[in-house]
Design an enzyme around this catalytic site. Sequence first.
Site, PDB file in Angstrom:
ATOM      1  N   TYR A  88      43.448  40.850  33.720  1.00  0.00           N
ATOM      2  CA  TYR A  88      42.669  41.120  34.919  1.00  0.00           C
ATOM      3  C   TYR A  88      41.650  40.006  35.101  1.00  0.00           C
ATOM      4  O   TYR A  88      40.849  39.726  34.197  1.00  0.00           O
ATOM      5  CB  TYR A  88      41.941  42.460  34.844  1.00  0.00           C
ATOM      6  CG  TYR A  88      40.967  42.620  35.991  1.00  0.00           C
ATOM      7  CD1 TYR A  88      41.440  42.800  37.291  1.00  0.00           C
ATOM      8  CD2 TYR A  88      39.594  42.537  35.794  1.00  0.00           C
ATOM      9  CE1 TYR A  88      40.562  42.906  38.361  1.00  0.00           C
ATOM     10  CE2 TYR A  88      38.707  42.649  36.860  1.00  0.00           C
ATOM     11  CZ  TYR A  88      39.201  42.826  38.139  1.00  0.00           C
ATOM     12  OH  TYR A  88      38.338  42.916  39.197  1.00  0.00           O
TER      13      TYR A  88
ATOM     14  N   GLN B 228      39.857  56.334  84.131  1.00  0.00           N
ATOM     15  CA  GLN B 228      40.349  57.503  84.864  1.00  0.00           C
ATOM     16  C   GLN B 228      39.728  58.735  84.203  1.00  0.00           C
ATOM     17  O   GLN B 228      40.186  59.190  83.158  1.00  0.00           O
ATOM     18  CB  GLN B 228      41.874  57.562  84.821  1.00  0.00           C
ATOM     19  CG  GLN B 228      42.459  58.677  85.674  1.00  0.00           C
ATOM     20  CD  GLN B 228      43.964  58.803  85.528  1.00  0.00           C
ATOM     21  OE1 GLN B 228      44.533  58.390  84.522  1.00  0.00           O
ATOM     22  NE2 GLN B 228      44.620  59.394  86.524  1.00  0.00           N
TER      23      GLN B 228
ATOM     24  N   ARG C 268      44.905  40.846  44.853  1.00  0.00           N
ATOM     25  CA  ARG C 268      44.053  41.626  45.742  1.00  0.00           C
ATOM     26  C   ARG C 268      43.270  40.711  46.684  1.00  0.00           C
ATOM     27  O   ARG C 268      43.272  39.490  46.519  1.00  0.00           O
ATOM     28  CB  ARG C 268      43.134  42.513  44.903  1.00  0.00           C
ATOM     29  CG  ARG C 268      43.892  43.637  44.193  1.00  0.00           C
ATOM     30  CD  ARG C 268      43.007  44.384  43.216  1.00  0.00           C
ATOM     31  NE  ARG C 268      41.839  44.956  43.873  1.00  0.00           N
ATOM     32  CZ  ARG C 268      40.770  45.421  43.223  1.00  0.00           C
ATOM     33  NH1 ARG C 268      40.725  45.363  41.887  1.00  0.00           N
ATOM     34  NH2 ARG C 268      39.754  45.929  43.885  1.00  0.00           N
TER      35      ARG C 268
ATOM     36  N   ALA D  65      47.239  53.306  80.669  1.00  0.00           N
ATOM     37  CA  ALA D  65      46.938  53.604  79.269  1.00  0.00           C
ATOM     38  C   ALA D  65      45.915  54.719  79.147  1.00  0.00           C
ATOM     39  O   ALA D  65      45.101  54.735  78.221  1.00  0.00           O
ATOM     40  CB  ALA D  65      46.422  52.341  78.569  1.00  0.00           C
TER      41      ALA D  65
ATOM     42  N   ALA E 201      47.528  36.964  26.747  1.00  0.00           N
ATOM     43  CA  ALA E 201      47.798  38.353  27.119  1.00  0.00           C
ATOM     44  C   ALA E 201      46.614  39.248  26.778  1.00  0.00           C
ATOM     45  O   ALA E 201      45.980  39.102  25.736  1.00  0.00           O
ATOM     46  CB  ALA E 201      49.043  38.848  26.404  1.00  0.00           C
TER      47      ALA E 201
ATOM     48  N   HIS F  46      50.553  37.468  31.361  1.00  0.00           N
ATOM     49  CA  HIS F  46      50.821  38.888  31.162  1.00  0.00           C
ATOM     50  C   HIS F  46      49.551  39.680  30.902  1.00  0.00           C
ATOM     51  O   HIS F  46      48.630  39.214  30.261  1.00  0.00           O
ATOM     52  CB  HIS F  46      51.777  39.131  29.976  1.00  0.00           C
ATOM     53  CG  HIS F  46      52.077  37.929  29.162  1.00  0.00           C
ATOM     54  ND1 HIS F  46      53.299  37.322  29.165  1.00  0.00           N
ATOM     55  CD2 HIS F  46      51.304  37.191  28.333  1.00  0.00           C
ATOM     56  CE1 HIS F  46      53.282  36.264  28.370  1.00  0.00           C
ATOM     57  NE2 HIS F  46      52.080  36.165  27.855  1.00  0.00           N
TER      58      HIS F  46
ATOM     59  N   ASN G 138      44.720  28.372  30.527  1.00  0.00           N
ATOM     60  CA  ASN G 138      45.702  29.345  30.036  1.00  0.00           C
ATOM     61  C   ASN G 138      44.991  30.634  29.644  1.00  0.00           C
ATOM     62  O   ASN G 138      44.034  30.615  28.858  1.00  0.00           O
ATOM     63  CB  ASN G 138      46.453  28.789  28.828  1.00  0.00           C
ATOM     64  CG  ASN G 138      47.576  29.720  28.404  1.00  0.00           C
ATOM     65  OD1 ASN G 138      48.663  29.698  28.961  1.00  0.00           O
ATOM     66  ND2 ASN G 138      47.287  30.564  27.420  1.00  0.00           N
TER      67      ASN G 138
ATOM     68  N   SER H 281      44.270  35.468  23.495  1.00  0.00           N
ATOM     69  CA  SER H 281      44.743  36.814  23.823  1.00  0.00           C
ATOM     70  C   SER H 281      43.691  37.865  23.511  1.00  0.00           C
ATOM     71  O   SER H 281      42.951  37.761  22.526  1.00  0.00           O
ATOM     72  CB  SER H 281      46.015  37.122  23.034  1.00  0.00           C
ATOM     73  OG  SER H 281      47.061  36.264  23.429  1.00  0.00           O
TER      74      SER H 281
END
EC number: 2.7.7.23
Length: 458
Positions: free
Chosen positions: A365, A72, A332, A9, A379, A362, A376, A404
């Site tokens: 983040y 080597q 992520r 190697a 959106a 939906h 829950n 939402s």
Amino acid sequence: MNKFAIVLAAGKGTRMKSALPKVLHQVAGKSMLAHVLKSVSEVEIAKNVVIVGHEADRVIATLPKGTQFVKQVEQLGTGHAVRIAADLLANEEGATLVIAGDTPLITGETLGALFDYHFAQKATATILTAIAPNPTGYGRIIRDEKDSVEKIVEQKDANAFEKSITEINTGTYIFDNKSLFKALTEITTDNAQGEYYLTDVIEIFKKVGQTIAAHILDDFDESLGVNDRVALSQAEATMRKRINHEHMVNGVTLIDPATTYIDSEVTIGAETVIEANVTIKGNTFIGKNVLITNGSRIENSEIHSNCEVRNSTVEESRMSVGSNVGPYAHLRPGTVLSEEVHVGNFVEIKGSTLGKGTKAGHLTYIGNATVGEKVNFGAGTITANFDGKNKFNTEIDDFAFIGSNSTIIAPLHIGKNALTAAGSVVTEDVPDEAVEIGRGKQVNKLGRAKKMPHYRGQ
């Protein structure tokens, strides 16, 4: 009899045109050297020595713990590379495998068969050979009138007749260990390359009447030595076919194997279905009866039984039994989904744990959050977890309902059964069972629309 191994190697790999040492280029998610070392480990080697040279420290850093190596300093040929292992091996009784670190397709099964053949033939040297469709570039196996191996001639030293021979040297050998190191003291650099050829020991053995054997490979693909990016892609394609075939015979359905890319360390349970254009990388575990649809990418993750990943990306995350993500979701690193969690389209989650039965359907983040059971998310909800310098945590307890378009300004805590009204900017903790309203009061100004630019009349 003891078995030893020397893995070469040290080469730079000039034709790769890369700053990365050649043997560290990856095939199916693992370096070529790692593939070779794995195959070597399958034949019960008593002592394994890796010869390193170019970018030696980078190569050494990848070796399994306890692996012996020799540097080597000058690359003076394969014979020289093997000879510098003398301090570690020259006095050992047994048989020594010599193999190149850029042959990722060779299998432990083949190496085991090579050792068996070597011992059965009572040979001093056994060469692993192959019949090449196009032998250009390979050393040729020269046999005598009795079909015994006489010598190996390198491409640059071969005459026209020798170049027409299709039996080639794969660069993998087994030698009687003490005979090998004795012969290595006799080789010279009298050749077109001006190097010490390991293959010259074959003629030395032959001259003193020792037995030279040749074991022909059944699968020519295993002989592939990777010297450039073209050969690297060939190795990748062959390895991918092997991997996919193994999964399919073990009960995994691949809708289109030609566009399915699965790394060598991936584990997949039976009854799982993987659609076209899917990539699964790293140390990934996938359980039974999982559906992974077109275009998904999964890396270093755990996806347990009865999950679904629909057109989504999952990185360094864990999905528990019965959870599902997508389409177009992104888990992520550090994300943990408990059982039966639903993550829908255009949802991104990072460094967060979601409790059993929680739903984010939906456009959401969730970052640096600990979320309880059956929460829950409406959106448009986000956890605003970053102030430009520091990340902050959010805690949301069981059965909370996040309306939402809620913006949750971390750090804060939302209690059990609490509710945030749609459109709220949540800046303070919300107690258990409370309704939080964090938006301006609506005001209707009658008739004012007539004065606005959009107005078109009745």
